[in-house]
Design a protein around this motif. Structure first.
Motif, PDB file in Angstrom:
ATOM      1  N   SER A 171      -5.917  10.834  11.210  1.00  0.00           N
ATOM      2  CA  SER A 171      -5.264   9.538  11.013  1.00  0.00           C
ATOM      3  C   SER A 171      -5.760   8.942   9.707  1.00  0.00           C
ATOM      4  N   SER A 172      -4.974   7.978   9.162  1.00  0.00           N
ATOM      5  CA  SER A 172      -5.373   7.352   7.891  1.00  0.00           C
ATOM      6  C   SER A 172      -4.823   5.940   7.762  1.00  0.00           C
ATOM      7  N   GLU A 173      -4.464   5.302   8.840  1.00  0.00           N
ATOM      8  CA  GLU A 173      -3.846   3.988   8.789  1.00  0.00           C
ATOM      9  C   GLU A 173      -4.800   2.952   8.200  1.00  0.00           C
ATOM     10  N   GLY A 174      -4.283   2.137   7.284  1.00  0.00           N
ATOM     11  CA  GLY A 174      -5.052   1.029   6.731  1.00  0.00           C
ATOM     12  C   GLY A 174      -6.299   1.438   5.982  1.00  0.00           C
ATOM     13  N   LEU A 200     -15.466   9.905   9.295  1.00  0.00           N
ATOM     14  CA  LEU A 200     -14.893   8.569   9.427  1.00  0.00           C
ATOM     15  C   LEU A 200     -15.048   7.919   8.056  1.00  0.00           C
ATOM     16  N   PHE A 201     -13.979   7.902   7.293  1.00  0.00           N
ATOM     17  CA  PHE A 201     -14.028   7.514   5.881  1.00  0.00           C
ATOM     18  C   PHE A 201     -13.255   6.213   5.668  1.00  0.00           C
ATOM     19  N   ASN A 202     -13.905   5.255   5.022  1.00  0.00           N
ATOM     20  CA  ASN A 202     -13.313   3.944   4.768  1.00  0.00           C
ATOM     21  C   ASN A 202     -12.909   3.848   3.301  1.00  0.00           C
ATOM     22  N   GLU A 203     -11.609   3.949   3.052  1.00  0.00           N
ATOM     23  CA  GLU A 203     -11.091   3.874   1.687  1.00  0.00           C
ATOM     24  C   GLU A 203     -11.135   2.467   1.118  1.00  0.00           C
ATOM     25  N   GLY A 229     -12.061  -1.700   0.327  1.00  0.00           N
ATOM     26  CA  GLY A 229     -13.160  -2.368  -0.358  1.00  0.00           C
ATOM     27  C   GLY A 229     -13.989  -3.271   0.522  1.00  0.00           C
ATOM     28  N   SER A 230     -13.791  -3.237   1.850  1.00  0.00           N
ATOM     29  CA  SER A 230     -14.624  -4.012   2.772  1.00  0.00           C
ATOM     30  C   SER A 230     -14.878  -3.179   4.017  1.00  0.00           C
ATOM     31  N   ALA A 231     -15.943  -3.520   4.758  1.00  0.00           N
ATOM     32  CA  ALA A 231     -16.312  -2.749   5.945  1.00  0.00           C
ATOM     33  C   ALA A 231     -15.178  -2.763   6.966  1.00  0.00           C
ATOM     34  N   GLN A 232     -14.993  -1.629   7.639  1.00  0.00           N
ATOM     35  CA  GLN A 232     -13.965  -1.533   8.672  1.00  0.00           C
ATOM     36  C   GLN A 232     -14.486  -0.706   9.851  1.00  0.00           C
ATOM     37  N   ARG A 233     -13.985  -1.048  11.044  1.00  0.00           N
ATOM     38  CA  ARG A 233     -14.253  -0.220  12.210  1.00  0.00           C
ATOM     39  C   ARG A 233     -13.285   0.964  12.191  1.00  0.00           C
ATOM     40  N   ILE A 234     -13.830   2.174  12.329  1.00  0.00           N
ATOM     41  CA  ILE A 234     -13.025   3.383  12.390  1.00  0.00           C
ATOM     42  C   ILE A 234     -13.380   4.103  13.682  1.00  0.00           C
ATOM     43  N   PHE A 294       3.466  -0.834  -4.448  1.00  0.00           N
ATOM     44  CA  PHE A 294       2.769  -2.095  -4.214  1.00  0.00           C
ATOM     45  C   PHE A 294       2.865  -2.460  -2.733  1.00  0.00           C
ATOM     46  N   GLU A 295       1.768  -3.040  -2.220  1.00  0.00           N
ATOM     47  CA  GLU A 295       1.723  -3.478  -0.824  1.00  0.00           C
ATOM     48  C   GLU A 295       1.000  -4.812  -0.734  1.00  0.00           C
ATOM     49  N   VAL A 296       1.380  -5.625   0.265  1.00  0.00           N
ATOM     50  CA  VAL A 296       0.660  -6.848   0.603  1.00  0.00           C
ATOM     51  C   VAL A 296       0.230  -6.737   2.064  1.00  0.00           C
ATOM     52  N   TRP A 297      -1.060  -7.019   2.303  1.00  0.00           N
ATOM     53  CA  TRP A 297      -1.619  -6.956   3.656  1.00  0.00           C
ATOM     54  C   TRP A 297      -2.139  -8.332   4.047  1.00  0.00           C
ATOM     55  N   ALA A 298      -1.973  -8.689   5.303  1.00  0.00           N
ATOM     56  CA  ALA A 298      -2.477  -9.954   5.839  1.00  0.00           C
ATOM     57  C   ALA A 298      -3.342  -9.647   7.052  1.00  0.00           C
ATOM     58  N   ASP A 299      -4.640  -9.919   6.946  1.00  0.00           N
ATOM     59  CA  ASP A 299      -5.594  -9.635   8.030  1.00  0.00           C
ATOM     60  C   ASP A 299      -5.424  -8.220   8.577  1.00  0.00           C
ATOM     61  N   GLY A 300      -5.362  -7.249   7.668  1.00  0.00           N
ATOM     62  CA  GLY A 300      -5.329  -5.851   8.068  1.00  0.00           C
ATOM     63  C   GLY A 300      -3.977  -5.310   8.456  1.00  0.00           C
ATOM     64  N   LYS A 301      -2.906  -6.100   8.313  1.00  0.00           N
ATOM     65  CA  LYS A 301      -1.562  -5.633   8.643  1.00  0.00           C
ATOM     66  C   LYS A 301      -0.681  -5.673   7.404  1.00  0.00           C
ATOM     67  N   LYS A 302       0.033  -4.576   7.164  1.00  0.00           N
ATOM     68  CA  LYS A 302       0.932  -4.520   6.025  1.00  0.00           C
ATOM     69  C   LYS A 302       2.148  -5.407   6.300  1.00  0.00           C
ATOM     70  N   VAL A 303       2.410  -6.345   5.393  1.00  0.00           N
ATOM     71  CA  VAL A 303       3.516  -7.279   5.603  1.00  0.00           C
ATOM     72  C   VAL A 303       4.611  -7.146   4.550  1.00  0.00           C
ATOM     73  N   ALA A 304       4.377  -6.364   3.501  1.00  0.00           N
ATOM     74  CA  ALA A 304       5.417  -6.134   2.492  1.00  0.00           C
ATOM     75  C   ALA A 304       5.019  -4.933   1.655  1.00  0.00           C
ATOM     76  N   SER A 305       6.033  -4.214   1.145  1.00  0.00           N
ATOM     77  CA  SER A 305       5.752  -3.067   0.288  1.00  0.00           C
ATOM     78  C   SER A 305       6.983  -2.735  -0.540  1.00  0.00           C
TER      79      SER A 305
END
Length: 681
Positions: free
Chosen positions: A334-337, A355-358, A360-365, A622-633
């Motif tokens: 998987s590679s979401e977000g 478990l790789f975090n692409e 720029g901030s810490a994430q739970r994987i 280009f993508e815009v994310w809001a609190d971890g959810k993609k909202v436009a691309s």
């Protein structure tokens, strides 16, 4: 990424090529092959099957190019010094064996007999003497040339096109064990033809020489080079940057089916230790190359390497993943977000799991034993390959992974699982965003992922030392026991001093517990607290607002100018399709820029596209994310596309992230602009 010149014909500027002493295939077009390149019937015999030949595991060693290029540092003393360090620093024992010379080892012209001549200033005793020294250490020597009339350096040393059999015999006579075969000045000769000719020439010498094809992936060598060389470049050249490493990783990951004993996908050599990335990013680099069963060819000058660099390069647990004799390349689960899970099947039935975090901030994987390909079992043993610690897990594999970091596990359905303490997961339910002097409430959660209970559990959060932060628990911080699958949740109040400057601050989240057998475990998770102020009401230019964090492929994110690529402030006016924008952001894929929206904003708008400062090769999305959810691309945009309007609903979001991806084809020339980018609050 820097625009690279066309390589099909003519002189080509040297590209950073990596892999240790093995021959690399490089490609081109069509023209008559000189008679001297034509093998006899005996020489044209088929090569041995991969399981009978060399490089049954990915080659490991050193190549000087990334650290020296053609500088005076590259000479006989350096090569001998590297061989000494392989032995003295334990790298030989860890599996490294090839000490490889790259370009610039020869004189610019052949001798009167058409033979290659080692540069007497660099190698006064010749290549054979260097090979003898390297062999005396129980190591092997590699060398470099190009499948063209000249090599790839600006000087252009003699290439092997038309001299394959003569050059191969010279290499064998010198005691060479590995050939990297580049792709410059190839005169348009068909790539498969050029690389097959050198294969036959090497075979005709009777000396086993690992053959590394440096064709840059231009003609999909993974589809035809399995019976030609032992490894082939799948990508362009690596450089010492996060964006370059990430792009090459993404290009190489989908090619897992082509890798196996004696034939390896090569995303270029290691940059670990060269200074362009953080140690966290270098651990990711080393982890992902190992999970991809890639050649591990050190590209830093080991005479100057830090203890941390040696620690990364000599991690036996991680090297064992790369060198597993089954020869499987890891595949993406998987590679979401930007939360990547990559699983590699191992010969003993275990799985190496990255478990790789692409981002720029810490994430739970998180993933599960079933999802990574393990059979159903009561419990599993999981070894953390960077902490060198063993745990038991009921099946969940999860961690809070720092920005650009990787947690690398080796997981097995091991009947001895109960001998290990339970695995745990520790993290905050959400990021810490707080205004100066104000209190923020956050929840820390400790979860027992094991099959056995965690006992005497204690959780703590501490602020930056000496910075005047107040951190107080608003709930229980201890539990006598946390059963399997259960959690201890603690509410905390975090307050920075009233004078705290806007920016990121390091907090420390720590848990201690004991296994049923009494083994003590300490788990520490670095947490970033962001001191920020809410954006003003109305429309604000994002080029002027403070950001929380940025990640950029090349150079820094630029405010109100284009990326420019290298240093801060080297950009130009933001220009897309001839339209100039006074305000916005100039970035280079892959890129992300985070803003604090304080749950008070509604919309992001921008005019987006590839900046005109790169003419024909940029491809971005280009993508815009809001609190971890993609909202436009957008779809993939190129230099030929006019500016595209992008609008995203970010109502109620705490964090808004602007993302630019590479369009799926690597990062070459991916200069991207967020023109007239605004946040409405």
């Amino acid at each position: 990424m820097r625009r690279l010149p066309t390589r099909s014909t003519g002189t080509v500027r040297r590209r950073v090529v990596g892999a240790m002493a093995v021959a690399v295939l490089c490609t081109g077009g069509l023209v008559a092959v000189p008679a001297s390149a034509t093998p006899t019937a005996a020489q044209a015999e088929a090569p041995p099957a991969p399981d009978e030949g060399p490089a049954l595991t990915p080659p490991m060693g050193f190549n000087n190019w990334n650290s020296t290029h053609c500088s005076a540092d590259f000479d006989e003393a350096m090569v001998k010094g590297i061989a000494d360090l392989f032995v003295d620093k334990g790298l030989k024992d860890a599996g490294y064996q090839y000490v490889n010379l790259d370009d610039c080892w020869a004189l610019p012209s052949r001798d009167a007999n058409g033979k290659l001549v080692p540069d007497p200033a660099r190698f006064p005793n010749g290549i054979k003497a260097v090979a003898d020294y390297v062999h005396s250490k129980g190591l092997k020597l590699g060398i470099y040339t190009s499948a063209g009339t000249k090599t790839c350096s600006d000087i252009g040393f003699p290439g092997a096109l038309g001299h394959e059999y003569s050059d191969a015999q010279q290499f064998a006579d010198w005691g060479v064990d590995y050939l990297k075969y580049d792709n410059c000045n190839n005169q348009g000769v068909d790539a498969k033809q050029r690389y097959t000719t050198m294969r036959d020439a090497l075979k005709a010498t009777g000396r086993p020489i690992v053959y590394s094809i440096c064709e840059w992936g231009e003609n999909k060598p993974w589809e035809w080079a399995g019976d030609v060389g032992q490894l082939w470049r799948t990508t362009g050249d690596i450089s010492d940057s996060w964006g370059s490493m990430l792009s090459l990783m993404k290009q190489n990951l989908p090619l897992a089916q082509y890798a196996g004993p004696g034939h390896w996908n090569d995303p270029d050599m290691l940059e670990v230790g060269n200074g362009g990335m953080t140690d966290t990013e270098y651990r990711t680099h080393f982890s992902m190359w190992s999970v991809m069963a890639s050649p591990l060819l050190i590209g830093t000058d080991l005479r100057k390497a830090s203890d941390e660099t040696y620690e990364i390069l000599s991690n036996h647990d991680v090297i064992a993943v790369d060198q597993d004799p089954l020869g499987k390349q890891g595949t993406v689960v998987s590679s979401e977000g930007g939360r990547w899970v990559v699983s590699k099947e191992m010969k003993d039935g275990s799985r190496a799991v990255a478990l790789f975090n692409e981002s720029g901030s810490a994430q739970r994987i998180a993933t599960t034993a079933k999802e990574v390909g393990l059979p159903s079992a009561t419990a599993y043993a999981a070894r953390d390959l960077w902490q060198h610690k063993d745990f038991n897990t009921a099946g969940t594999l999860a961690a809070t992974v720092p920005a650009h970091g990787t947690v690398l596990l080796r997981v097995a359905a091991d009947p001895k699982w109960a001998a290990y303490p339970p695995a745990s997961e520790l993290g905050l339910d959400e990021g810490v965003f707080v205004e100066p002097g104000a209190a923020a409430k956050v929840t820390a959660t400790f979860t027992d992922l094991g099959r056995t209970p965690a006992r005497d559990v204690a959780v703590s959060v501490s602020g930056p030392a000496g910075k005047g932060w107040a951190v107080k628990a608003a709930g229980p911080t201890r539990a006598s026991e946390v059963p399997s699958g259960k959690s201890l949740r603690t509410r905390w109040t975090v307050t920075p001093p009233a004078g705290a400057a806007t920016g990121a601050y390091d907090l420390t989240l720590r848990a201690t517990y004991r296994s049923p057998q009494g083994t003590k475990v300490t788990s520490t998770v670095p947490v970033t607290a962001s001191v920020a102020t809410a954006p003003p009401s109305g429309a604000s230019d994002l080029g002027d607002l403070p950001w929380l964090a940025t990640s950029n492929g090349y150079g820094p994110v630029e405010r109100n100018t284009s990326n420019g690529e290298d240093g801060a402030g080297d950009g130009n006016p933001l220009t897309i399709g001839g339209t100039v924008y006074a305000k916005g952001l100039g970035v280079h894929a892959p890129s992300s820029v985070d803003y604090y929206a304080a749950r008070s904003c509604e919309r992001v708008t921008a005019q987006v596209g590839v900046d005109d400062e790169k003419d024909t090769k940029g491809t971005v999305a280009f993508e815009v994310w809001a609190d971890g959810k993609k909202v436009a691309s957008t779809g993939v945009l190129t230099n030929s596309d006019a500016p595209q309007s992008l609008s995203a609903d970010v109502t109620g979001a705490q964090v808004v992230r602007l993302v630019v991806t590479d369009g799926g084809d690597g990062v070459d020339s991916d200069h991207a602009d967020w023109g007239d980018a605004q946040l409405d609050c």
